[in-house]
Design a protein around this motif. Structure first.
Motif, PDB file in Angstrom:
ATOM      1  N   GLU A  55     -31.549  46.844  -7.659  1.00  0.00           N
ATOM      2  CA  GLU A  55     -31.404  47.424  -6.318  1.00  0.00           C
ATOM      3  C   GLU A  55     -32.631  47.173  -5.444  1.00  0.00           C
ATOM      4  O   GLU A  55     -32.670  47.595  -4.292  1.00  0.00           O
ATOM      5  CB  GLU A  55     -31.155  48.935  -6.422  1.00  0.00           C
ATOM      6  N   GLY A  56     -33.645  46.534  -6.028  1.00  0.00           N
ATOM      7  CA  GLY A  56     -34.788  46.131  -5.205  1.00  0.00           C
ATOM      8  C   GLY A  56     -35.971  47.073  -5.226  1.00  0.00           C
ATOM      9  O   GLY A  56     -36.890  46.938  -4.422  1.00  0.00           O
ATOM     10  N   MET A  57     -35.972  48.031  -6.162  1.00  0.00           N
ATOM     11  CA  MET A  57     -37.109  48.951  -6.250  1.00  0.00           C
ATOM     12  C   MET A  57     -38.364  48.190  -6.689  1.00  0.00           C
ATOM     13  O   MET A  57     -38.293  47.332  -7.558  1.00  0.00           O
ATOM     14  CB  MET A  57     -36.789  50.061  -7.261  1.00  0.00           C
ATOM     15  N   THR A  58     -39.479  48.517  -6.079  1.00  0.00           N
ATOM     16  CA  THR A  58     -40.771  47.982  -6.512  1.00  0.00           C
ATOM     17  C   THR A  58     -41.212  48.768  -7.738  1.00  0.00           C
ATOM     18  O   THR A  58     -41.275  49.994  -7.692  1.00  0.00           O
ATOM     19  CB  THR A  58     -41.816  48.150  -5.387  1.00  0.00           C
ATOM     20  N   MET A  59     -41.472  48.059  -8.832  1.00  0.00           N
ATOM     21  CA  MET A  59     -41.747  48.763 -10.087  1.00  0.00           C
ATOM     22  C   MET A  59     -42.916  48.155 -10.859  1.00  0.00           C
ATOM     23  O   MET A  59     -43.028  46.941 -10.946  1.00  0.00           O
ATOM     24  CB  MET A  59     -40.504  48.690 -11.010  1.00  0.00           C
ATOM     25  N   ILE A  60     -43.755  49.021 -11.405  1.00  0.00           N
ATOM     26  CA  ILE A  60     -44.711  48.582 -12.425  1.00  0.00           C
ATOM     27  C   ILE A  60     -44.304  49.289 -13.712  1.00  0.00           C
ATOM     28  O   ILE A  60     -44.147  50.517 -13.732  1.00  0.00           O
ATOM     29  CB  ILE A  60     -46.169  48.941 -12.086  1.00  0.00           C
ATOM     30  N   VAL A  61     -44.100  48.510 -14.748  1.00  0.00           N
ATOM     31  CA  VAL A  61     -43.579  49.064 -15.993  1.00  0.00           C
ATOM     32  C   VAL A  61     -44.501  48.704 -17.152  1.00  0.00           C
ATOM     33  O   VAL A  61     -44.632  47.529 -17.506  1.00  0.00           O
ATOM     34  CB  VAL A  61     -42.166  48.508 -16.292  1.00  0.00           C
ATOM     35  N   VAL A  62     -45.168  49.713 -17.703  1.00  0.00           N
ATOM     36  CA  VAL A  62     -45.925  49.493 -18.929  1.00  0.00           C
ATOM     37  C   VAL A  62     -44.921  49.585 -20.065  1.00  0.00           C
ATOM     38  O   VAL A  62     -44.288  50.625 -20.257  1.00  0.00           O
ATOM     39  CB  VAL A  62     -47.026  50.554 -19.120  1.00  0.00           C
ATOM     40  N   THR A  63     -44.745  48.498 -20.779  1.00  0.00           N
ATOM     41  CA  THR A  63     -43.775  48.521 -21.874  1.00  0.00           C
ATOM     42  C   THR A  63     -44.052  47.385 -22.842  1.00  0.00           C
ATOM     43  O   THR A  63     -44.652  46.378 -22.480  1.00  0.00           O
ATOM     44  CB  THR A  63     -42.327  48.394 -21.346  1.00  0.00           C
ATOM     45  N   HIS A  64     -43.613  47.622 -24.070  1.00  0.00           N
ATOM     46  CA  HIS A  64     -43.666  46.537 -25.051  1.00  0.00           C
ATOM     47  C   HIS A  64     -42.267  46.013 -25.336  1.00  0.00           C
ATOM     48  O   HIS A  64     -42.061  45.267 -26.287  1.00  0.00           O
ATOM     49  CB  HIS A  64     -44.369  47.024 -26.323  1.00  0.00           C
ATOM     50  N   GLU A  65     -41.328  46.420 -24.497  1.00  0.00           N
ATOM     51  CA  GLU A  65     -39.958  45.908 -24.609  1.00  0.00           C
ATOM     52  C   GLU A  65     -39.916  44.524 -23.972  1.00  0.00           C
ATOM     53  O   GLU A  65     -39.692  44.377 -22.774  1.00  0.00           O
ATOM     54  CB  GLU A  65     -38.973  46.842 -23.903  1.00  0.00           C
ATOM     55  N   LYS A 105     -43.377  44.093  -2.344  1.00  0.00           N
ATOM     56  CA  LYS A 105     -42.167  44.910  -2.238  1.00  0.00           C
ATOM     57  C   LYS A 105     -41.024  44.259  -3.023  1.00  0.00           C
ATOM     58  O   LYS A 105     -40.801  43.051  -2.921  1.00  0.00           O
ATOM     59  CB  LYS A 105     -41.786  45.012  -0.757  1.00  0.00           C
ATOM     60  N   GLY A 106     -40.341  45.025  -3.816  1.00  0.00           N
ATOM     61  CA  GLY A 106     -39.207  44.521  -4.580  1.00  0.00           C
ATOM     62  C   GLY A 106     -39.566  43.824  -5.883  1.00  0.00           C
ATOM     63  O   GLY A 106     -38.679  43.423  -6.634  1.00  0.00           O
ATOM     64  N   GLU A 107     -40.848  43.714  -6.144  1.00  0.00           N
ATOM     65  CA  GLU A 107     -41.256  43.040  -7.370  1.00  0.00           C
ATOM     66  C   GLU A 107     -41.219  43.992  -8.572  1.00  0.00           C
ATOM     67  O   GLU A 107     -41.457  45.191  -8.427  1.00  0.00           O
ATOM     68  CB  GLU A 107     -42.698  42.538  -7.222  1.00  0.00           C
ATOM     69  N   VAL A 108     -40.935  43.429  -9.732  1.00  0.00           N
ATOM     70  CA  VAL A 108     -40.997  44.189 -10.973  1.00  0.00           C
ATOM     71  C   VAL A 108     -42.081  43.553 -11.839  1.00  0.00           C
ATOM     72  O   VAL A 108     -41.973  42.397 -12.233  1.00  0.00           O
ATOM     73  CB  VAL A 108     -39.647  44.169 -11.725  1.00  0.00           C
ATOM     74  N   VAL A 109     -43.130  44.309 -12.095  1.00  0.00           N
ATOM     75  CA  VAL A 109     -44.252  43.786 -12.872  1.00  0.00           C
ATOM     76  C   VAL A 109     -44.356  44.557 -14.184  1.00  0.00           C
ATOM     77  O   VAL A 109     -44.394  45.790 -14.180  1.00  0.00           O
ATOM     78  CB  VAL A 109     -45.576  43.898 -12.076  1.00  0.00           C
ATOM     79  N   VAL A 110     -44.351  43.827 -15.270  1.00  0.00           N
ATOM     80  CA  VAL A 110     -44.520  44.455 -16.582  1.00  0.00           C
ATOM     81  C   VAL A 110     -45.982  44.366 -16.984  1.00  0.00           C
ATOM     82  O   VAL A 110     -46.614  43.316 -16.828  1.00  0.00           O
ATOM     83  CB  VAL A 110     -43.610  43.767 -17.638  1.00  0.00           C
ATOM     84  N   VAL A 111     -46.526  45.484 -17.450  1.00  0.00           N
ATOM     85  CA  VAL A 111     -47.903  45.509 -17.944  1.00  0.00           C
ATOM     86  C   VAL A 111     -47.855  45.741 -19.446  1.00  0.00           C
ATOM     87  O   VAL A 111     -47.211  46.685 -19.912  1.00  0.00           O
ATOM     88  CB  VAL A 111     -48.718  46.638 -17.272  1.00  0.00           C
ATOM     89  N   CYS A 112     -48.504  44.863 -20.193  1.00  0.00           N
ATOM     90  CA  CYS A 112     -48.546  45.044 -21.639  1.00  0.00           C
ATOM     91  C   CYS A 112     -49.958  44.800 -22.136  1.00  0.00           C
ATOM     92  O   CYS A 112     -50.838  44.385 -21.374  1.00  0.00           O
ATOM     93  CB  CYS A 112     -47.543  44.120 -22.327  1.00  0.00           C
ATOM     94  N   GLY A 113     -50.167  45.051 -23.405  1.00  0.00           N
ATOM     95  CA  GLY A 113     -51.494  44.869 -23.989  1.00  0.00           C
ATOM     96  C   GLY A 113     -51.693  45.878 -25.097  1.00  0.00           C
ATOM     97  O   GLY A 113     -50.943  46.845 -25.201  1.00  0.00           O
ATOM     98  N   PRO A 114     -52.732  45.645 -25.920  1.00  0.00           N
ATOM     99  CA  PRO A 114     -52.957  46.523 -27.067  1.00  0.00           C
ATOM    100  C   PRO A 114     -53.190  47.968 -26.640  1.00  0.00           C
ATOM    101  O   PRO A 114     -53.582  48.240 -25.512  1.00  0.00           O
ATOM    102  CB  PRO A 114     -54.223  45.961 -27.715  1.00  0.00           C
ATOM    103  N   SER A 115     -52.961  48.863 -27.577  1.00  0.00           N
ATOM    104  CA  SER A 115     -53.223  50.277 -27.367  1.00  0.00           C
ATOM    105  C   SER A 115     -54.705  50.468 -27.029  1.00  0.00           C
ATOM    106  O   SER A 115     -55.567  49.856 -27.646  1.00  0.00           O
ATOM    107  CB  SER A 115     -52.852  51.013 -28.650  1.00  0.00           C
TER     108      SER A 115
END
Ligand SMILES: Nc1ncnc2c1ncn2[C@@H]1O[C@H](COP(=O)(O)OP(=O)(O)O)[C@@H](O)[C@H]1O
Ligand SMILES: [Mg+2]
Length: 244
Positions: free
Chosen positions: A185-195, A26-36
């Protein structure tokens, strides 16, 4: 909040997800990246039950997404998803885009739904555009409305799949800013991004995928600063992406 346990998925003979496991608190922000083509979008879709899996288990809060008996409509209303292509309803104005699912799915009274919609439009700085139609907005504005529309459903978690990759460069920042605010604000997020700037600033962890596998899952500082400890594939990827 989210638990992905030994998940494998095939499209015919093609193994698109290969024994993936990850936990997002809860509250974690995880970025997922990797090749197309590495399976990032597929993984996101399995988390809100848009795609079934053949092996393993996925839980979101108390809901076992991969259980056939689970009512997925109820789950999907609590798992916000923002895709690369803002999928607003073109025939509805901005306000009605935010009101529709609140009244239809959550059965909120219209006045309450409108009030909530305006509050969220204010948060993404789109209040002045509530009567406009999506076709008259820029990509960045549409994407901010899409975020607000997801938030109107009071999601437990938000999944983003390359939310800025279809935008003109000058609009990327305004969408990332909205996402950063959400993270603060504490939202739990998974973000696929290359940013990677966003990943560095906002994420707690970075997951790196390659050919359907989760190759790396580590604190963001380890991912960016301890490059020598990373797999060769992750290093290759980082070298390429950070050159831009
Ligand atoms: N509906 C589908 N049927 C068959 N193959 C698919 C389907 N969706 C995606 N794939 C394949 O699965 C792989 C992973 O796709 P995807 O999850 O979209 O990767 P990413 O988001 O990392 O680019 C790709 O090789 C893609 O061609
Ligand atoms: Mg994708």
């Amino acid at each position: 909040m989210i638990e992905i346990k030994n998940v494998s998925k095939w499209y015919g003979d093609f193994k698109v997800l290969d024994d993936c496991s990850a936990v997002v608190s809860k509250g974690e922000v995880v970025v997922v990246c990797g090749p197309s083509g590495s399976g990032k979008s597929t993984l996101m879709k399995t988390v809100n039950g848009l795609e079934p899996v053949q092996q393993g288990e996925i839980r979101v809060a108390d809901t076992v997404v991969t259980d056939r008996k689970t009512r997925l409509t109820a789950l999907r209303s609590r798992v916000g998803m923002v895709f690369q292509h803002f999928e607003l309803f073109p025939h509805l104005n901005v306000l009605d885009n935010l009101v529709l699912a609140q009244t239809k799915v959550l059965k909120r009274p219209l006045a309450e739904a409108r009030e909530r919609a305006m509050l969220l439009l204010r948060r993404v700085d789109m209040e002045a555009f509530s009567e406009k139609f999506p076709g008259n907005l820029s990509g960045g504005q549409q994407q901010r409305v899409a975020v607000a529309r997801s938030l109107a459903m009071d999601p437990m978690v938000m999944l983003f799949d390359e939310p800025t990759s279809a935008l003109d460069p000058e609009m990327v920042g305004e969408v990332l800013e909205v996402m950063m605010q959400l993270a603060r604000e504490g939202m739990t997020m998974i973000v696929v991004t290359h940013e990677m700037g966003f990943a560095r600033k906002v994420s707690n962890r970075v997951i790196f995928m390659d050919r359907g596998r989760i190759v790396e899952d580590c604190p963001k500082d380890d991912f960016f600063e301890r490059r020598d400890e990373r797999s060769e594939r992750a290093r290759d990827f980082l070298d390429k992406i950070l050159q831009h």
